[in-house]
Write an enzyme that holds these catalytic residues in place. Sequence first.
Site, PDB file in Angstrom:
ATOM      1  CG  ASP A  67     -30.260 -26.492 -18.465  1.00  0.00           C
ATOM      2  OD1 ASP A  67     -30.042 -25.274 -18.324  1.00  0.00           O
ATOM      3  OD2 ASP A  67     -30.311 -27.032 -19.574  1.00  0.00           O
ATOM      4  CG  ASN A 135     -27.874 -33.410 -28.924  1.00  0.00           C
ATOM      5  OD1 ASN A 135     -28.595 -32.445 -28.649  1.00  0.00           O
ATOM      6  ND2 ASN A 135     -27.211 -34.089 -28.006  1.00  0.00           N
ATOM      7  CG  HIS A 137     -29.764 -30.795 -25.904  1.00  0.00           C
ATOM      8  ND1 HIS A 137     -28.453 -30.964 -25.504  1.00  0.00           N
ATOM      9  CD2 HIS A 137     -29.903 -29.453 -26.062  1.00  0.00           C
ATOM     10  CE1 HIS A 137     -27.865 -29.791 -25.421  1.00  0.00           C
ATOM     11  NE2 HIS A 137     -28.721 -28.853 -25.756  1.00  0.00           N
ATOM     12  CD  GLU A 142     -27.504 -34.070 -24.079  1.00  0.00           C
ATOM     13  OE1 GLU A 142     -28.043 -33.780 -25.159  1.00  0.00           O
ATOM     14  OE2 GLU A 142     -26.415 -33.571 -23.704  1.00  0.00           O
TER      15      GLU A 142
HETATM   16  P1  PGA Z   1     -27.104 -22.536 -27.909  1.00  0.00           P
HETATM   17  O1  PGA Z   1     -27.588 -23.807 -27.090  1.00  0.00           O
HETATM   18  O2  PGA Z   1     -28.177 -21.499 -27.765  1.00  0.00           O
HETATM   19  O3  PGA Z   1     -25.828 -22.126 -27.260  1.00  0.00           O
HETATM   20  O4  PGA Z   1     -26.941 -22.972 -29.332  1.00  0.00           O
HETATM   21  C1  PGA Z   1     -28.878 -24.259 -27.240  1.00  0.00           C
HETATM   22  C2  PGA Z   1     -29.094 -25.500 -26.409  1.00  0.00           C
HETATM   23  O5  PGA Z   1     -28.138 -26.287 -26.248  1.00  0.00           O
HETATM   24  O6  PGA Z   1     -30.213 -25.703 -25.923  1.00  0.00           O
END
Ligand code: PGA
Length: 240
Positions: A67, A135, A137, A142
């Site tokens: 992304d 959450n 995702h 999302e």
């Molecule tokens: P993080 O993010 O590694 O910074 O916890 C993970 C994600 O949002 O996929």
Amino acid sequence: MKVITVRDYTELSATAGQMIADLLRSKPACALGLATGGTPLGTYQYLVERYRAGEISLQQVQTFNLDEYCELPRSHPQSYYQFMYDNLFRHVDIVPENIHLPCTDSADLQAQCDSYNALLHATPLDLQLLGIGSNGHIGFCEPGTPFDRETFHTRLTDKTRQDNQRFFDSLDEVPTTAITMGISNILQARAILLIASGEAKAECVAQMVKGPITEQVPASALQLHADVTVIVDEAAAALL
Ligand code: PGA
């Protein structure tokens, strides 16, 4: 889903890095799906160390990031393009033409989604590296994202923007939208490696591994894939 529980973040990074290094040795011209965020930093550091030791090369590798934020130019320090250069690409022998991230510097974001999606179809991924959002995702898919979704322009939830605020000076600076691979793109990878660290991830890891398969927990879609390895440290595994 194969779940490997390790003691801490250092061991997690080495275990994930080893898996990727093994792939690079067995298939030097592989296609790698890559992730950003805090979790993969140690994995990329491990790969840089293996490269400096002369044990791996990325010269023939093609990379495809999950992304990219919209509203930030590629030159912005928090763009995922910069993140990847700062933490991996600048330190290894990857060929710039083989680096792919969604391009969000365009007025026609749908056209950018379509061209990135076509690229993914033309180059099946050997391994997709993933983190997981608190959450549930994956990428920026999302909760509520249909599992058959391919590359799309998405709005970030308030929770994701709050989680990512630590990389910016204020919440207002966190982009509100992004281009992301869809869950369908992720599930098309031959193998998937998801890494999660820390107690803040314990709940979403448990839902991903043993909860119902539901669009409300995007990572639960990984239960549908035949070759998924999940590496978690003890804190993230607390509710398994
Ligand atoms: P993080 O993010 O590694 O910074 O916890 C993970 C994600 O949002 O996929």
